[in-house]
Design an enzyme around this catalytic site. Structure first.
Site, short mmCIF file in Angstrom:
data_model
loop_
_atom_site.label_atom_id
_atom_site.label_comp_id
_atom_site.label_asym_id
_atom_site.label_seq_id
_atom_site.Cartn_x
_atom_site.Cartn_y
_atom_site.Cartn_z
N GLY A 1 0.80 -1.23 0.00
CA GLY A 1 0.00 0.00 0.00
C GLY A 1 0.82 1.27 0.00
O GLY A 1 2.01 1.25 -0.29
N LEU B 1 0.27 3.69 -2.13
CA LEU B 1 0.59 3.49 -3.54
C LEU B 1 1.19 4.73 -4.19
O LEU B 1 0.84 5.87 -3.86
CB LEU B 1 -0.68 3.08 -4.30
N HIS B 2 2.11 4.48 -5.12
CA HIS B 2 2.75 5.57 -5.87
C HIS B 2 2.91 5.12 -7.33
O HIS B 2 2.41 4.06 -7.72
CB HIS B 2 4.08 5.94 -5.22
N GLU B 3 3.63 5.94 -8.11
CA GLU B 3 3.78 5.66 -9.54
C GLU B 3 4.38 4.28 -9.83
O GLU B 3 4.08 3.67 -10.85
CB GLU B 3 4.67 6.71 -10.20
N HIS C 1 3.91 1.49 -8.12
CA HIS C 1 2.81 0.51 -8.06
C HIS C 1 1.89 0.67 -9.27
O HIS C 1 1.40 -0.31 -9.83
CB HIS C 1 1.98 0.72 -6.79
N GLY D 1 8.26 -5.24 -8.95
CA GLY D 1 9.13 -4.16 -9.41
C GLY D 1 10.60 -4.51 -9.25
O GLY D 1 11.00 -5.11 -8.25
N MET D 2 11.39 -4.08 -10.22
CA MET D 2 12.83 -4.35 -10.16
C MET D 2 13.55 -3.46 -9.15
O MET D 2 14.74 -3.63 -8.92
CB MET D 2 13.45 -4.18 -11.56
N ARG E 1 8.44 4.77 1.39
CA ARG E 1 9.21 5.30 2.53
C ARG E 1 9.79 6.68 2.28
O ARG E 1 10.29 7.30 3.23
CB ARG E 1 10.33 4.32 2.90
P1 AMP Z 1 5.79 -2.46 -1.76
O1 AMP Z 1 4.42 -1.90 -1.59
O2 AMP Z 1 6.88 -1.46 -1.49
O3 AMP Z 1 6.00 -3.78 -1.07
O4 AMP Z 1 5.94 -2.76 -3.30
C1 AMP Z 1 5.00 -3.54 -3.99
C2 AMP Z 1 5.53 -3.80 -5.37
O5 AMP Z 1 5.77 -2.56 -6.04
C3 AMP Z 1 6.87 -4.55 -5.35
O6 AMP Z 1 6.88 -5.50 -6.41
C4 AMP Z 1 7.87 -3.45 -5.58
O7 AMP Z 1 9.06 -3.90 -6.18
C5 AMP Z 1 7.09 -2.55 -6.53
N1 AMP Z 1 7.67 -1.20 -6.50
C6 AMP Z 1 7.90 -0.44 -5.41
N2 AMP Z 1 8.50 0.72 -5.77
C7 AMP Z 1 8.66 0.67 -7.11
C8 AMP Z 1 9.22 1.55 -8.08
N3 AMP Z 1 9.75 2.72 -7.75
N4 AMP Z 1 9.20 1.16 -9.38
C9 AMP Z 1 8.65 -0.04 -9.74
N5 AMP Z 1 8.11 -0.90 -8.87
C10 AMP Z 1 8.12 -0.57 -7.58
#
Ligand code: AMP
Length: 287
Positions: free
Chosen positions: A31, A33-35, A37, A147-148, A187
């Site tokens: 959650g 969420l940003h660009e 996601h 995401g990478m 974060r």
């Molecule tokens: P998180 O909510 O941080 O656990 O991320 C969920 C998914 O979004 C994971 O597969 C992350 O690798 C991906 N993600 C997070 N930040 C980015 C980003 N800046 N660019 C691409 N994918 C992202």
């Protein structure tokens, strides 16, 4: 968009989609969420009939002194973003729904966890693998999007799917960045204005390393030293790790050849940031 909070409701919604022969694309997140996601959701929308998004801050993947309690949360905002991104099913379970009692078993990741975030966050990837396995069982997608930015996570999830013969295609998506190069992250809101000004230098250091690899004149230790040197000059925060490894095997390679990952983690006062680039050592191009 259907918001489902229980496993029972989710199973019903998935069964309905399956009976209509819909292909399911799944995007697991924590959650806020940003660009980044949104990019995953967009790709999932392109490739599938139905998009399932999960929002769950998974306690299992946080260490005792980590930021589980402080992890940013804003469900109303996320709900709006999910609607706009064309999500069909938003799974938003409580902790007690996912873990009604202490889990009787967890997945133990054996390879690729003695380096990078695995080394500095012991048990983290066991927690990730366990929750992703649970979510895969529930959502039963054709494809899942990661995401990478979390390249080690991608490698580990791919190994998990391989090891347990899970019939899900893992689709890695490029890291989405701010205009100044800082990788988008939930974060980032915890950076002070000064730290936020400082933070694009993390990616700049990675790019400088990639130039050095391109020239084919430096060793793994040169690349690590180059980045550490740059980061040590920063006014705020401290280095957690800097490393150069083969990808996706995540093994140290003195000779820079094949596909390699240059990765770092950096600790600011309230936020630990990670970033990486993948480089094809033969051509020096990012990949
Ligand atoms: P998180 O909510 O941080 O656990 O991320 C969920 C998914 O979004 C994971 O597969 C992350 O690798 C991906 N993600 C997070 N930040 C980015 C980003 N800046 N660019 C691409 N994918 C992202």
């Amino acid at each position: 968009m259907r918001i489902v909070k229980t496993i029972q409701e989710l199973r019903t919604a998935i069964a309905e989609a399956k009976s209509n022969h819909k292909k399911i694309g799944f995007v697991p997140t924590m959650g806020f969420l940003h660009e980044g996601h949104k990019r995953l959701l967009h790709q999932a929308n392109e490739d599938n009939d139905i998009v399932v998004l999960s929002i769950f801050v998974n306690p299992l993947q946080f260490g005792p002194n980590e930021d589980f309690d402080r992890y940013p949360r804003d469900f109303e905002r996320d709900e709006q973003i999910a609607r706009n991104a064309g999500v069909n099913i938003l799974f938003y379970p409580s902790i007690s729904e996912m873990y009604p009692e202490e889990p009787m078993m967890i997945i133990q990741v054996k390879k690729g966890v003695d380096v990078l975030c695995g080394a500095s966050r012991p048990g983290h990837f066991d927690g990730v693998a366990t929750v992703v396995m649970k979510l895969f069982q529930l959502v039963q997608p054709e494809r899942a999007y990661f995401g990478m930015k979390d390249a080690q996570q991608v490698a580990i999830i791919m190994n998990m799917v391989d090891t347990f013969n899970i019939p899900i295609e893992i689709i890695p998506c490029d890291t989405v960045r701010e205009q100044d190069g800082l990788a988008k992250s939930s974060r980032n809101v915890y950076l002070s204005p000064e730290e936020r000004n400082d933070a694009p230098k993390l990616y700049e250091a990675l790019q400088k390393a990639s130039d050095c690899i391109k020239k084919q004149t430096c060793t793994r230790s040169d690349v690590i030293a180059l980045i550490k040197d740059d980061l040590q000059k920063l006014a705020y925060g401290e280095i957690d790790y800097v490393d150069v490894l083969s990808y996706p095997r995540l093994e140290p390679i003195e000779e820079l050849s094949g596909k390699i990952i240059v990765a770092l983690a950096y600790k600011y006062e309230k936020a630990r940031l990670i970033d990486n680039i993948l480089v094809n050592a033969a051509t020096g191009k990012e990949c």
